[in-house]
Design a protein around this motif. Sequence first.
Motif, short mmCIF file in Angstrom:
data_model
loop_
_atom_site.label_atom_id
_atom_site.label_comp_id
_atom_site.label_asym_id
_atom_site.label_seq_id
_atom_site.Cartn_x
_atom_site.Cartn_y
_atom_site.Cartn_z
N HIS A 1 27.78 35.91 -4.66
CA HIS A 1 28.54 36.17 -5.87
C HIS A 1 30.02 36.28 -5.52
O HIS A 1 30.40 36.50 -4.37
CB HIS A 1 28.02 37.43 -6.57
CG HIS A 1 26.72 37.19 -7.29
ND1 HIS A 1 26.64 37.15 -8.65
CD2 HIS A 1 25.47 36.97 -6.82
CE1 HIS A 1 25.39 36.91 -9.01
NE2 HIS A 1 24.65 36.81 -7.91
N HIS B 1 21.74 34.73 -4.18
CA HIS B 1 22.98 34.01 -4.43
C HIS B 1 24.16 34.75 -3.81
O HIS B 1 24.12 35.97 -3.68
CB HIS B 1 23.25 33.90 -5.94
CG HIS B 1 22.12 33.33 -6.71
ND1 HIS B 1 21.36 34.08 -7.57
CD2 HIS B 1 21.61 32.08 -6.73
CE1 HIS B 1 20.42 33.30 -8.10
NE2 HIS B 1 20.55 32.09 -7.60
N HIS C 1 24.93 25.36 -11.86
CA HIS C 1 23.97 26.08 -11.03
C HIS C 1 22.77 25.21 -10.66
O HIS C 1 22.26 24.47 -11.48
CB HIS C 1 23.44 27.34 -11.74
CG HIS C 1 22.36 28.01 -10.96
ND1 HIS C 1 22.63 28.80 -9.87
CD2 HIS C 1 21.02 27.94 -11.05
CE1 HIS C 1 21.49 29.21 -9.35
NE2 HIS C 1 20.50 28.70 -10.05
N SER D 1 22.33 31.02 -13.71
CA SER D 1 21.72 31.78 -12.61
C SER D 1 20.27 31.42 -12.30
O SER D 1 19.59 32.14 -11.58
CB SER D 1 21.80 33.28 -12.90
OG SER D 1 21.03 33.57 -14.05
N HIS E 1 28.33 33.89 -9.90
CA HIS E 1 28.07 33.22 -8.63
C HIS E 1 29.37 32.71 -8.02
O HIS E 1 30.30 32.31 -8.73
CB HIS E 1 27.13 32.02 -8.82
CG HIS E 1 25.73 32.43 -9.11
ND1 HIS E 1 24.72 31.53 -9.22
CD2 HIS E 1 25.16 33.63 -9.30
CE1 HIS E 1 23.59 32.16 -9.46
NE2 HIS E 1 23.85 33.44 -9.52
#
Length: 173
Positions: free
Chosen positions: A72, A70, A96, A159, A88
């Motif tokens: 961030h 990912h 997500h 996440s 994120h």
Amino acid sequence: MDARRWWVGAAMLSLGGCALMGRSSGPVRDFALRDAGGAEVGTVRLQGASHGTRVTVRVHGLTPGMHGVHLHQTGVCEGPAFTSAGPHWNPTGKKHGWANPEGHHMGDLPNLTVNADGTGMMDFSVEAPYAAGPTSVLDADGSALVVHASMDDNKTDPSGNSGARIACAAITG
């Protein structure tokens, strides 16, 4: 979202990355990907592309299997947990996961497959300008590319149940 629609979305992401491969332009920047102990375990390459930013990740020395990856929010990678990278990257305020019916973060990326020898590579694009700006990976405080210990399920907010942060690259301008 049913499984078929999720796979179509994942295929479109992959094809989008492939389509941009021949149309990259602009400056190229490389960033070191480091593990919790500070050892370099790969590189992250960014390059401006015709419809966003092309990202290439190459890793070595990681545990074989699938790993969530990912972008961030903050370009700081302080180990060992890399919480300094923040949540994120999500400038559009979505949920997500590619399979989430409410949309996905701009920082949601494909899973990385690490081979038995600990190496892996992925090449994709994100729909964000390479140049500095509020929806750019190179915004005022940068961003970070984080590799997680487990596979991203592409639906669980925030996440994807992807586990601990095991490697991080600070992306700063």
